[in-house]
Write a protein that holds these residues in place. Structure first.
Motif, PDB file in Angstrom:
ATOM      1  N   UNK A  77     -32.167 -39.094  -0.666  1.00 16.07           N
ATOM      2  CA  UNK A  77     -30.775 -39.054  -1.090  1.00 16.07           C
ATOM      3  C   UNK A  77     -30.050 -37.915  -0.372  1.00 16.07           C
ATOM      4  N   UNK A  78     -28.858 -38.228   0.132  1.00 17.71           N
ATOM      5  CA  UNK A  78     -27.986 -37.233   0.740  1.00 17.71           C
ATOM      6  C   UNK A  78     -26.725 -37.183  -0.113  1.00 17.71           C
ATOM      7  N   UNK A  79     -26.234 -35.962  -0.374  1.00 19.65           N
ATOM      8  CA  UNK A  79     -25.084 -35.790  -1.259  1.00 19.65           C
ATOM      9  C   UNK A  79     -23.931 -35.159  -0.489  1.00 19.65           C
ATOM     10  N   UNK A  80     -22.757 -35.778  -0.574  1.00 21.01           N
ATOM     11  CA  UNK A  80     -21.574 -35.246   0.091  1.00 21.01           C
ATOM     12  C   UNK A  80     -21.040 -34.025  -0.651  1.00 21.01           C
ATOM     13  N   UNK A  81     -21.005 -32.886   0.054  1.00 18.50           N
ATOM     14  CA  UNK A  81     -20.544 -31.663  -0.579  1.00 18.50           C
ATOM     15  C   UNK A  81     -19.914 -30.774   0.490  1.00 18.50           C
ATOM     16  N   UNK A  82     -18.600 -30.790   0.540  1.00 22.98           N
ATOM     17  CA  UNK A  82     -17.894 -29.996   1.541  1.00 22.98           C
ATOM     18  C   UNK A  82     -16.480 -29.747   1.083  1.00 22.98           C
ATOM     19  N   UNK A  83     -15.665 -29.170   1.957  1.00 17.36           N
ATOM     20  CA  UNK A  83     -14.284 -28.909   1.597  1.00 17.36           C
ATOM     21  C   UNK A  83     -13.630 -27.944   2.561  1.00 17.36           C
ATOM     22  N   UNK A  84     -12.374 -27.622   2.274  1.00 14.85           N
ATOM     23  CA  UNK A  84     -11.621 -26.753   3.173  1.00 14.85           C
ATOM     24  C   UNK A  84     -11.358 -25.376   2.576  1.00 14.85           C
ATOM     25  N   UNK A  85     -12.026 -25.068   1.471  1.00 14.79           N
ATOM     26  CA  UNK A  85     -11.931 -23.753   0.820  1.00 14.79           C
ATOM     27  C   UNK A  85     -13.369 -23.247   0.745  1.00 14.79           C
ATOM     28  N   UNK A  86     -13.758 -22.427   1.725  1.00 17.99           N
ATOM     29  CA  UNK A  86     -15.166 -22.065   1.889  1.00 17.99           C
ATOM     30  C   UNK A  86     -15.759 -21.483   0.612  1.00 17.99           C
ATOM     31  N   UNK A 110     -10.924 -29.602   6.408  1.00 14.76           N
ATOM     32  CA  UNK A 110      -9.785 -30.451   6.745  1.00 14.76           C
ATOM     33  C   UNK A 110      -8.475 -29.756   6.413  1.00 14.76           C
ATOM     34  N   UNK A 111      -7.419 -30.191   7.021  1.00 16.32           N
ATOM     35  CA  UNK A 111      -6.040 -29.763   6.769  1.00 16.32           C
ATOM     36  C   UNK A 111      -5.742 -28.360   7.306  1.00 16.32           C
ATOM     37  N   UNK A 112      -6.643 -27.386   7.091  1.00 17.83           N
ATOM     38  CA  UNK A 112      -6.407 -26.026   7.571  1.00 17.83           C
ATOM     39  C   UNK A 112      -6.315 -25.944   9.095  1.00 17.83           C
ATOM     40  N   UNK A 113      -7.011 -26.869   9.794  1.00 14.05           N
ATOM     41  CA  UNK A 113      -7.121 -26.831  11.256  1.00 14.05           C
ATOM     42  C   UNK A 113      -7.674 -25.481  11.747  1.00 14.05           C
ATOM     43  N   UNK A 114      -8.877 -25.121  11.311  1.00 13.39           N
ATOM     44  CA  UNK A 114      -9.452 -23.841  11.722  1.00 13.39           C
ATOM     45  C   UNK A 114      -9.849 -23.832  13.194  1.00 13.39           C
ATOM     46  N   UNK A 115     -10.020 -22.620  13.737  1.00 17.91           N
ATOM     47  CA  UNK A 115     -10.555 -22.469  15.090  1.00 17.91           C
ATOM     48  C   UNK A 115     -12.028 -22.855  15.088  1.00 17.91           C
ATOM     49  N   UNK A 116     -12.603 -22.995  16.285  1.00 18.44           N
ATOM     50  CA  UNK A 116     -14.032 -23.306  16.367  1.00 18.44           C
ATOM     51  C   UNK A 116     -14.862 -22.193  15.739  1.00 18.44           C
TER      52      UNK A 116
END
Length: 289
Positions: A77-86, A110-116
């Protein structure tokens, strides 16, 4: 190890809803058995296709526990867990019961458009905090920024980052990753129709939308490709060429849920701001099926 078990076909599971848009716990086991009977290699819960942006924290936890209990140890099982607020992602990792989960799939901010460098630092903190291995998820069409091959390869040296789901659609970028990645770093296609070309130059498989509705056929295609039988694999892929665009015409998972409804697995219901497939789209999907 988790990375050895995550080759082949992973299914980006939809979240079935009732007509009043509650999680449908009668349809969910039907869906799970439907895809598992098709022989898929692993399941991805709470990803984009699961409409994770419109399920609550409580629903996410309930769905994860339900799937773990129903599936047992049949497949990873793989669980989706991410976001744009570290910081919030790190807190969510702490609060999520990842017992029995083989890896997390973590979307690029997403949305923040961070640098690499910002993307790199985000993932290092996520990987340091996660008790299970991390798979990167690069999907510029949704996030507004690309994780470059250089950034991916730099992250590949982290001991807790085991692979990337590449949904950039940029085959040259994917080739750069395939050419220079560590041997045990997973390169996973995030685009059903690019699975065969990606496997041809070194990818390990796919996290698939279509495999919700066509688990056996899609898995057969992927296994043929992994066995370097691209002639037969391509014949199976061609069957999806006309159908695949319909899956995304009114956004994902609108199309694949309409297909699943056609097969009697679950309803086509989705949550706003998505809308259930229009009558015209449903008719064209049924014709394509």
């Amino acid at each position: 190890m988790a990375r050895e078990r995550l080759r082949g076909t992973g299914v980006a599971l939809v979240t079935p809803f009732t007509t009043d848009l509650k999680v449908d716990y009668e349809a969910l086991p039907k869906l799970l058995d439907f895809v598992l009977d098709g022989g898929v290699n692993y399941l991805v819960i709470n990803g984009t296709t699961a409409e994770s942006v419109t399920t609550s924290t409580e629903e996410k936890a309930e769905i994860l526990q339900f799937v773990k209990k129903h599936v047992g140890k049949r497949v990873p099982l793989v669980y989706g867990l991410g976001g744009n607020h570290t910081h919030q992602v790190l807190e969510t990792i702490k609060q999520t019961d990842l017992e029995g989960v083989d890896a997390i799939l973590s979307v690029s901010p997403y949305y923040n458009k961070p640098s690499q460098q910002g993307i790199y630092q985000h993932y290092v903190q996520v990987a340091d905090a996660s008790p299970v291995p991390v798979i990167l998820y690069n999907v510029p069409g949704r996030t507004g920024s690309n994780v470059t091959a250089d950034t991916t390869l730099k992250l590949a040296s982290h001991q807790n980052i085991i692979g990337t789901k590449e949904a950039s659609g940029n085959l040259e970028q994917c080739m750069q990753i395939a050419k220079n990645k560590p041997a045990d770093f997973l390169l996973i296609s995030g685009d059903d129709m690019l699975t065969l070309p990606m496997i041809s130059f070194g990818a390990d498989g796919i996290i698939s939308v279509l495999a919700n509705a066509f688990p056996e056929k899609f898995n057969q295609m992927v296994q043929l490709a992994l066995d370097h039988n691209f002639t037969e694999a391509a014949q199976l892929l061609y069957d999806f060429v006309d159908l695949n665009p319909l899956m995304y015409e009114e956004s994902n998972p609108v199309g694949v849920k309409a297909a699943l409804e056609h097969f009697g697995v679950c309803s086509a219901a989705v949550r706003l701001p998505l809308l259930e497939a229009s009558a015209g789209l449903k008719e064209r999907i049924q014709k394509a099926l």
